[in-house]
Motif scaffolding. Sequence first.
Motif, PDB file in Angstrom:
ATOM      1  N   GLN A 193       0.847  -1.191   0.000  1.00  0.00           N
ATOM      2  CA  GLN A 193       0.000   0.000   0.000  1.00  0.00           C
ATOM      3  C   GLN A 193       0.879   1.235   0.000  1.00  0.00           C
ATOM      4  N   ALA A 194       0.773   2.000  -1.070  1.00  0.00           N
ATOM      5  CA  ALA A 194       1.492   3.259  -1.184  1.00  0.00           C
ATOM      6  C   ALA A 194       0.630   4.378  -0.623  1.00  0.00           C
ATOM      7  N   PRO A 195       1.241   5.488  -0.225  1.00  0.00           N
ATOM      8  CA  PRO A 195       0.468   6.605   0.323  1.00  0.00           C
ATOM      9  C   PRO A 195      -0.610   7.075  -0.653  1.00  0.00           C
ATOM     10  N   GLY A 196      -1.830   7.188  -0.149  1.00  0.00           N
ATOM     11  CA  GLY A 196      -2.927   7.663  -0.974  1.00  0.00           C
ATOM     12  C   GLY A 196      -3.501   6.655  -1.929  1.00  0.00           C
ATOM     13  N   LYS A 197      -3.019   5.422  -1.865  1.00  0.00           N
ATOM     14  CA  LYS A 197      -3.497   4.391  -2.785  1.00  0.00           C
ATOM     15  C   LYS A 197      -4.088   3.223  -2.008  1.00  0.00           C
ATOM     16  N   GLU A 198      -4.867   2.420  -2.704  1.00  0.00           N
ATOM     17  CA  GLU A 198      -5.434   1.229  -2.084  1.00  0.00           C
ATOM     18  C   GLU A 198      -4.388   0.119  -1.996  1.00  0.00           C
ATOM     19  N   ARG A 199      -4.596  -0.776  -1.039  1.00  0.00           N
ATOM     20  CA  ARG A 199      -3.720  -1.929  -0.918  1.00  0.00           C
ATOM     21  C   ARG A 199      -3.909  -2.830  -2.141  1.00  0.00           C
ATOM     22  N   GLU A 200      -2.802  -3.327  -2.677  1.00  0.00           N
ATOM     23  CA  GLU A 200      -2.877  -4.176  -3.856  1.00  0.00           C
ATOM     24  C   GLU A 200      -2.082  -5.456  -3.652  1.00  0.00           C
ATOM     25  N   LEU A 201      -2.527  -6.513  -4.304  1.00  0.00           N
ATOM     26  CA  LEU A 201      -1.814  -7.777  -4.269  1.00  0.00           C
ATOM     27  C   LEU A 201      -0.570  -7.681  -5.138  1.00  0.00           C
ATOM     28  N   VAL A 202       0.548  -8.082  -4.582  1.00  0.00           N
ATOM     29  CA  VAL A 202       1.816  -8.082  -5.313  1.00  0.00           C
ATOM     30  C   VAL A 202       2.117  -9.477  -5.856  1.00  0.00           C
ATOM     31  N   ALA A 203       2.056 -10.483  -4.969  1.00  0.00           N
ATOM     32  CA  ALA A 203       2.378 -11.842  -5.380  1.00  0.00           C
ATOM     33  C   ALA A 203       1.778 -12.824  -4.388  1.00  0.00           C
ATOM     34  N   LEU A 204       1.478 -14.019  -4.883  1.00  0.00           N
ATOM     35  CA  LEU A 204       0.856 -15.052  -4.060  1.00  0.00           C
ATOM     36  C   LEU A 204       1.481 -16.388  -4.408  1.00  0.00           C
ATOM     37  N   ILE A 205       1.591 -17.260  -3.399  1.00  0.00           N
ATOM     38  CA  ILE A 205       2.100 -18.607  -3.625  1.00  0.00           C
ATOM     39  C   ILE A 205       1.247 -19.592  -2.831  1.00  0.00           C
ATOM     40  N   THR A 206       0.844 -20.677  -3.492  1.00  0.00           N
ATOM     41  CA  THR A 206       0.020 -21.684  -2.826  1.00  0.00           C
ATOM     42  C   THR A 206       0.893 -22.709  -2.106  1.00  0.00           C
ATOM     43  N   SER A 207       0.257 -23.572  -1.356  1.00  0.00           N
ATOM     44  CA  SER A 207       0.995 -24.613  -0.646  1.00  0.00           C
ATOM     45  C   SER A 207       1.697 -25.552  -1.621  1.00  0.00           C
ATOM     46  N   GLY A 208       1.154 -25.656  -2.816  1.00  0.00           N
ATOM     47  CA  GLY A 208       1.759 -26.512  -3.827  1.00  0.00           C
ATOM     48  C   GLY A 208       2.840 -25.838  -4.635  1.00  0.00           C
ATOM     49  N   GLY A 209       3.040 -24.550  -4.389  1.00  0.00           N
ATOM     50  CA  GLY A 209       4.112 -23.833  -5.074  1.00  0.00           C
ATOM     51  C   GLY A 209       3.693 -23.041  -6.289  1.00  0.00           C
ATOM     52  N   SER A 210       2.411 -23.042  -6.630  1.00  0.00           N
ATOM     53  CA  SER A 210       1.944 -22.216  -7.741  1.00  0.00           C
ATOM     54  C   SER A 210       2.014 -20.752  -7.346  1.00  0.00           C
ATOM     55  N   ALA A 237       1.560  -9.666  -9.750  1.00  0.00           N
ATOM     56  CA  ALA A 237       0.951  -8.525 -10.427  1.00  0.00           C
ATOM     57  C   ALA A 237       1.764  -8.175 -11.666  1.00  0.00           C
ATOM     58  N   ASP A 238       1.086  -7.686 -12.692  1.00  0.00           N
ATOM     59  CA  ASP A 238       1.775  -7.345 -13.938  1.00  0.00           C
ATOM     60  C   ASP A 238       2.884  -6.312 -13.705  1.00  0.00           C
ATOM     61  N   SER A 239       2.667  -5.429 -12.750  1.00  0.00           N
ATOM     62  CA  SER A 239       3.632  -4.351 -12.508  1.00  0.00           C
ATOM     63  C   SER A 239       4.960  -4.852 -11.956  1.00  0.00           C
ATOM     64  N   VAL A 240       5.006  -6.074 -11.444  1.00  0.00           N
ATOM     65  CA  VAL A 240       6.247  -6.595 -10.854  1.00  0.00           C
ATOM     66  C   VAL A 240       6.773  -7.840 -11.558  1.00  0.00           C
ATOM     67  N   LYS A 241       6.048  -8.337 -12.556  1.00  0.00           N
ATOM     68  CA  LYS A 241       6.495  -9.546 -13.255  1.00  0.00           C
ATOM     69  C   LYS A 241       7.861  -9.319 -13.883  1.00  0.00           C
ATOM     70  N   GLY A 242       8.725 -10.311 -13.710  1.00  0.00           N
ATOM     71  CA  GLY A 242      10.069 -10.212 -14.239  1.00  0.00           C
ATOM     72  C   GLY A 242      11.036  -9.530 -13.295  1.00  0.00           C
ATOM     73  N   ARG A 243      10.520  -8.889 -12.261  1.00  0.00           N
ATOM     74  CA  ARG A 243      11.378  -8.210 -11.289  1.00  0.00           C
ATOM     75  C   ARG A 243      11.276  -8.817  -9.891  1.00  0.00           C
ATOM     76  N   PHE A 244      10.085  -9.233  -9.493  1.00  0.00           N
ATOM     77  CA  PHE A 244       9.862  -9.786  -8.156  1.00  0.00           C
ATOM     78  C   PHE A 244       9.628 -11.289  -8.263  1.00  0.00           C
ATOM     79  N   THR A 245      10.124 -12.011  -7.262  1.00  0.00           N
ATOM     80  CA  THR A 245       9.913 -13.455  -7.203  1.00  0.00           C
ATOM     81  C   THR A 245       9.453 -13.836  -5.807  1.00  0.00           C
ATOM     82  N   ILE A 246       8.353 -14.564  -5.731  1.00  0.00           N
ATOM     83  CA  ILE A 246       7.860 -15.051  -4.442  1.00  0.00           C
ATOM     84  C   ILE A 246       8.249 -16.514  -4.297  1.00  0.00           C
ATOM     85  N   SER A 247       8.664 -16.875  -3.096  1.00  0.00           N
ATOM     86  CA  SER A 247       9.014 -18.262  -2.815  1.00  0.00           C
ATOM     87  C   SER A 247       8.595 -18.593  -1.390  1.00  0.00           C
TER      88      SER A 247
END
Length: 120
Positions: free
Chosen positions: A39-56, A60-70
């Motif tokens: 959540q940035a100042p003045g903006k709504e909270r947004e989902l960045v990345a999610l990972i399931t128990s199975g590893g899927s 978010a499009d804005s971070v693809k290729g730059r952020f990795t969730i593990s």
Amino acid sequence: QVQLVESGGGLVQPGGSLRLSCAASGSIFSINFMAWHRQAPGKERELVALITSGGSTNCADSVKGRFTISRDNAKNTVYLQMNSLKPEDTAVYYCNAYLSMRLGDGNYYWGQGTQVTVSS
């Protein structure tokens, strides 16, 4: 009681990297998914990345290729590796998990948030 504790935020220059960690502790039976929101100042909270128990994973499009969730299931910990950071990535980053304390129940839990500031 369940707690999510984040760490790893801070100040970084544009183009730099940070790694966030979030550890879930307490009486946990199982964890369905873990995720990072921001959540940035003045903006709504947004989902960045999610990972399931199975590893899927999903990012978010804005971070693809730059952020990795593990995830380390044995440690009930989720990580967010953030590379090529931009000033627009500046926000409070929150860890989120859907987990059960016993068979058949489930609830959402949130961490307290960690500040990430990208600035020269």
